[in-house]
Design a protein around this motif. Structure first.
Motif, PDB file in Angstrom:
ATOM      1  N   THR A   1       0.833  -1.206   0.000  1.00 54.60           N
ATOM      2  CA  THR A   1       0.000   0.000   0.000  1.00 54.60           C
ATOM      3  C   THR A   1       0.866   1.254   0.000  1.00 54.60           C
ATOM      4  OG1 THR A   1      -1.763  -1.132   1.231  1.00 54.60           O
ATOM      5  CG2 THR A   1      -1.771   1.279   1.287  1.00 54.60           C
TER       6      THR A   1
ATOM      7  N   LYS B   1      -0.633  -2.522  -4.927  1.00 54.81           N
ATOM      8  CA  LYS B   1      -2.030  -2.905  -5.129  1.00 54.81           C
ATOM      9  C   LYS B   1      -3.028  -1.833  -4.683  1.00 54.81           C
ATOM     10  CE  LYS B   1      -0.687  -6.979  -6.482  1.00 54.81           C
ATOM     11  NZ  LYS B   1      -0.726  -7.325  -7.923  1.00 54.81           N
ATOM     12  N   LYS B   2      -2.617  -0.998  -3.716  1.00 58.08           N
ATOM     13  CA  LYS B   2      -3.559  -0.059  -3.117  1.00 58.08           C
ATOM     14  C   LYS B   2      -2.892   1.291  -2.878  1.00 58.08           C
ATOM     15  CE  LYS B   2      -5.735  -1.813   0.293  1.00 58.08           C
ATOM     16  NZ  LYS B   2      -5.823  -2.398   1.651  1.00 58.08           N
TER      17      LYS B   2
ATOM     18  N   GLU C   1      -6.310  -0.335  -6.496  1.00 59.88           N
ATOM     19  CA  GLU C   1      -7.348  -0.002  -5.527  1.00 59.88           C
ATOM     20  C   GLU C   1      -7.109   1.417  -5.009  1.00 59.88           C
ATOM     21  OE1 GLU C   1      -9.387  -1.755  -1.419  1.00 59.88           O
ATOM     22  OE2 GLU C   1      -7.679  -2.786  -2.341  1.00 59.88           O
TER      23      GLU C   1
ATOM     24  N   LYS D   1     -15.120   2.046  -0.124  1.00 57.40           N
ATOM     25  CA  LYS D   1     -15.155   1.444  -1.453  1.00 57.40           C
ATOM     26  C   LYS D   1     -14.104   2.076  -2.353  1.00 57.40           C
ATOM     27  CE  LYS D   1     -18.336   0.430  -5.261  1.00 57.40           C
ATOM     28  NZ  LYS D   1     -19.708   0.653  -5.794  1.00 57.40           N
ATOM     29  N   SER D   2     -13.419   1.239  -3.106  1.00 57.63           N
ATOM     30  CA  SER D   2     -12.410   1.734  -4.040  1.00 57.63           C
ATOM     31  C   SER D   2     -13.058   2.609  -5.107  1.00 57.63           C
ATOM     32  CB  SER D   2     -11.682   0.559  -4.695  1.00 57.63           C
ATOM     33  OG  SER D   2     -10.765   1.022  -5.669  1.00 57.63           O
TER      34      SER D   2
ATOM     35  N   SER E   1     -13.864   4.322  -8.639  1.00 56.45           N
ATOM     36  CA  SER E   1     -13.836   3.843 -10.028  1.00 56.45           C
ATOM     37  C   SER E   1     -14.384   4.924 -10.933  1.00 56.45           C
ATOM     38  CB  SER E   1     -14.658   2.559 -10.176  1.00 56.45           C
ATOM     39  OG  SER E   1     -16.013   2.791  -9.840  1.00 56.45           O
TER      40      SER E   1
END
Length: 215
Positions: A103, A134-135, A153, A174-175, A177
């Protein structure tokens, strides 16, 4: 206890990984930041201290050493406020380490704990993806721009307390988008406005002169 938080430094459009290493020990209470920080990074000490206190967390009366590694690379800007604060709280045992794996954390703190938007977020997220991250935890105001980078993410946060609650599994975020194709198709139907272009003042002035001579 030592904590290690990942962040990214930006030089133009080039990004590189920065490890925010924090050690808390006994001794005279102070925060010392090393690793070639510029003045805005050094000034983060007061922002971080106030943000933590205003998030209803007691700031430790201990010696805190923060190393921004690699130490031979100049660190500039206010984007390290949030990772340094999280590093301090993790070293104190107030944050669960589980969600910190793979992260990146970036963001500027206000004195009341709010997280201000930063510049260069798209380049930072592209570099994060290239590094296999990843995040990315970043300012809420930057999440739509960051969401352009796919397979990453994106966690947009409003304040320091929200980050702490998220990392400790007390809340879910929530990621972000975004449908970039839909946005591009919409832009094609709209007139382009110079207000959407940052900088490039000389080029815009030249186009204005050309347009005025053709009318």
């Amino acid at each position: 206890m030592v904590s290690n938080i990942k962040s990214i430094s930006l030089n133009g459009l080039e990004g590189s990984l920065v490890e925010v290493q924090t050690d808390i020990s006994g001794g005279l209470p102070k925060i010392e930041i090393v690793g070639l920080p510029d003045m805005s990074v050094k000034e983060s000490k007061e922002r971080i201290k106030s943000a933590i206190k205003n998030s209803n967390i007691e700031f430790p009366s201990k010696k805190i050493i923060v190393n921004l590694a690699p130490a031979n690379t100049r660190k500039e800007g206010t984007i390290y406020d949030l990772p340094i604060a999280i590093g301090i709280l993790t070293a104190l045992g107030k944050i669960n380490k589980d969600k910190l794996e793979s992260t990146i954390i970036i963001g500027e703190l206000a004195l009341d704990g709010k997280i201000n938007p930063i510049n260069g977020i798209l380049a930072i997220c592209i570099e994060a993806k290239n590094l296999g991250i990843k995040k990315v935890i970043l300012p809420k105001a930057n999440e739509r721009e960051a969401a352009i980078v796919k397979n990453l993410e994106i966690i947009g946060v409003k304040n320091l307390k929200e980050v702490i609650e998220f990392l400790n599994y007390n809340i879910k975020i929530k990621s972000a988008s975004i449908d970039i194709i839909k946005i591009l198709n919409k832009k094609e139907r709209e007139e382009i406005d110079f207000s959407e272009i940052k900088g490039q003042e000389n080029a815009k002035r030249a186009l204005e002169i050309v347009a005025s001579r053709r009318t």
